[in-house]
Design an enzyme around this catalytic site. Structure first.
Site, PDB file in Angstrom:
ATOM      1  N   ALA A  10       0.710  -1.255   0.160  1.00 18.70           N
ATOM      2  CA  ALA A  10      -0.034   0.152   0.019  1.00 18.70           C
ATOM      3  C   ALA A  10       1.008   1.269  -0.050  1.00 18.70           C
ATOM      4  O   ALA A  10       2.022   1.248   0.606  1.00 18.70           O
ATOM      5  CB  ALA A  10      -0.746   0.110   1.255  1.00 18.70           C
ATOM      6  N   ALA A  11       0.453   2.128  -0.881  1.00 15.58           N
ATOM      7  CA  ALA A  11       1.340   3.440  -0.733  1.00 15.58           C
ATOM      8  C   ALA A  11       1.335   4.143   0.380  1.00 15.58           C
ATOM      9  O   ALA A  11       2.471   4.653   0.733  1.00 15.58           O
ATOM     10  CB  ALA A  11       0.757   4.517  -1.925  1.00 15.58           C
ATOM     11  N   CYS A  12       0.191   4.015   1.349  1.00 11.39           N
ATOM     12  CA  CYS A  12       0.512   4.843   2.442  1.00 11.39           C
ATOM     13  C   CYS A  12       1.213   4.196   3.472  1.00 11.39           C
ATOM     14  O   CYS A  12       1.507   4.521   4.815  1.00 11.39           O
ATOM     15  CB  CYS A  12      -1.214   4.761   2.943  1.00 11.39           C
ATOM     16  SG  CYS A  12      -1.907   3.728   2.890  1.00 11.39           S
ATOM     17  N   HIS A  13       1.792   3.053   3.125  1.00  8.89           N
ATOM     18  CA  HIS A  13       2.631   2.247   4.252  1.00  8.89           C
ATOM     19  C   HIS A  13       4.277   2.280   3.679  1.00  8.89           C
ATOM     20  O   HIS A  13       5.063   1.712   4.098  1.00  8.89           O
ATOM     21  CB  HIS A  13       2.312   0.799   4.137  1.00  8.89           C
ATOM     22  CG  HIS A  13       1.078   0.571   5.196  1.00  8.89           C
ATOM     23  ND1 HIS A  13       0.454  -0.580   5.244  1.00  8.89           N
ATOM     24  CD2 HIS A  13       0.550   1.537   5.884  1.00  8.89           C
ATOM     25  CE1 HIS A  13      -0.594  -0.336   5.966  1.00  8.89           C
ATOM     26  NE2 HIS A  13      -0.431   0.676   6.303  1.00  8.89           N
TER      27      HIS A  13
END
Ligand SMILES: Cc1ncc(COP(=O)(O)O)c(C=O)c1O
Length: 425
Positions: free
Chosen positions: A364-367
């Site tokens: 995931a991009a947010c991780h």
């Protein structure tokens, strides 16, 4: 740029010769969408609430975008509320469910705090608000683990987690890392049957939500078939602008909806604030593209993704490639390939850092700031930590070609060769 000047056509999928295979993180605006945004900025700049022609033009555009979104989902225009994005839509559902729980309590009822059931692989915009409510003692949540056999949150496991104080079940339609499609329609049907029995016992109705961020534009999304009360829409995942929307089955009547913001009465006061007309117009255009072409988009992405997987196996050898989202019997998104190149020192992040043209992600991009720790989503799908830490997520798009796939795989081969040489020396 003066009014009427056309915006430059977005060229974001060819970033100076790099190959972008990270379409699950975000997508560039489709040229038609960029045009619609620009036209609305130039021609529909009036306040949609104004009762003169400048206002009516903006209001008309918003109305037609609402219709396009409703058509895309098989719902009604009045069931769509525009939001700033998926995060807001997801938070709004959780907020609503908690209010609904308290409102449905009878006087003297000491049922405690609301309980929400979700899966262990949801996006942070579901997981984190629930964890926060838990810390504050305002709600409790059960995160049902996905089955290592199917990669799905199994319907029986979700139902088994339901308690008398459960007021919401939220299950994403497709996972952003593995692409596994969840059994949302079956879950809705079973919860609906359960709700009939609960009503007789005076228990709160369980609302059903799905986050469809990753599925829209990549497969059929029909709210009637899904049977959900709420569905989250995220524009930037289907070549639309960075806003979103929430589908609610008859908001305020058949299905509760409680605003988080209070203000000027826009969106029937469910989500006040002067409407972002250009972005809404762009979202409507993105939905129109999906309405017209989703089957062709899906067929193309599936073909290119399958080619990618075959090329990976042919280039690295079957023994060296482990596909992390092949679960027997489970459907998956047409564009997502999550795999590990097996071997020491081949952590996903290191491999990507040695790529010269490929732009992809490890999850995931947010991780992306979480270092070399293996993805919790993959771990909860039963993938071993050694394999999970080597994972790469490649997600193809509407315009990805087989030639780009060939170059991306060549790039991976040279990155792995480089890393192995470095280790040997
Ligand atoms: C499954 C899922 N839900 C929600 C979101 C959040 O959407 P937004 O970034 O528009 O707030 C994303 C975006 O990354 C997502 O992948």
């Amino acid at each position: 740029m003066g009014a009427g000047t056309e915006p430059a056509e977005p060229q974001c999928d060819s970033l100076e010769g790099r190959i972008y295979l990270d379409y699950n993180a975000t997508t560039p605006l489709a040229p038609e969408v960029a045009q619609a945004v620009w036209d609305a900025m130039c021609q529909a700049w009036g306040n949609p609430s104004s009762s003169h022609p400048a206002g009516s033009k903006a209001k008309e555009l918003i109305g037609s975008a609402r219709q396009s979104l409703a058509k895309m989902l098989g719902g009604r225009p009045e069931d769509i509320i525009f939001t700033s994005g998926g995060t807001e839509a997801n938070n709004m559902v959780i907020h609503t469910a908690c209010r609904h729980f308290h409102n449905s309590r009878k006087t003297g009822d000491s049922r405690g705090i609301p309980h929400i059931v979700t899966s262990s692989v949801e996006h942070d915009s579901i997981r984190l608000p629930l964890e926060q409510l838990g810390k504050e003692g305002l709600a409790e949540a059960t995160f049902v683990p996905v089955s290592p056999r199917s990669g799905q949150a199994e319907v029986d496991d979700v139902l088994a987690a339901i308690q008398p104080n459960t007021c919401l079940v939220s299950l994403m339609l497709a996972n952003n890392e593995t692409g596994v499609i969840m059994p949302v329609a079956e879950l809705s049907q079973r919860v609906c049957a359960l709700n009939r029995r609960r009503a007789a016992q005076g228990l709160p109705r369980i609302l059903v939500h799905t986050d469809a961020a990753q599925m829209i534009g990549k497969g059929c999304v029909d709210v009637q078939e899904l049977g959900v009360d709420y569905l989250t829409i995220v524009g930037h995942k289907f070549h639309g602008p960075r806003i979103g929307a929430l589908y609610i089955r008859s908001p305020g009547t058949a299905t509760p909806l409680h605003p988080m913001l209070f203000g000027g009465g826009q969106e029937r006061s469910f989500r006040p604030g002067t409407e972002n007309t250009p972005m809404i117009a762009g979202l409507g255009q993105a939905a129109e593209l999906v309405n017209k072409n989703w089957e062709a988009y899906e067929a193309h992405m599936r073909d290119v993704r399958d080619y990618l997987e075959a090329t990976l196996e042919a280039s690295f050898g079957k023994q060296r490639i482990r596909f992390n989202s092949h679960f027997k019997g489970s459907k998956r998104l047409c564009n997502t390939c999550n795999f590990s190149i097996l071997g020491p020192g081949l952590q996903g992040r290191r491999v990507l850092a040695h790529c010269k043209v490929l732009l992809a992600s490890v999850g995931a991009a947010c991780h992306s700031e979480k270092g070399d720790r293996p993805s919790p989503v993959l771990l909860s799908c039963g993938i071993s930590p050694e394999v999970a830490q080597n994972a790469l997520r490649l997600s193809v798009g509407r315009g990805t070609t087989r030639a780009e796939v060939d170059r991306a795989v060549q790039d991976l081969l040279q990155a792995v060769e480089q890393l192995e040489q470095d280790q040997a020396s």
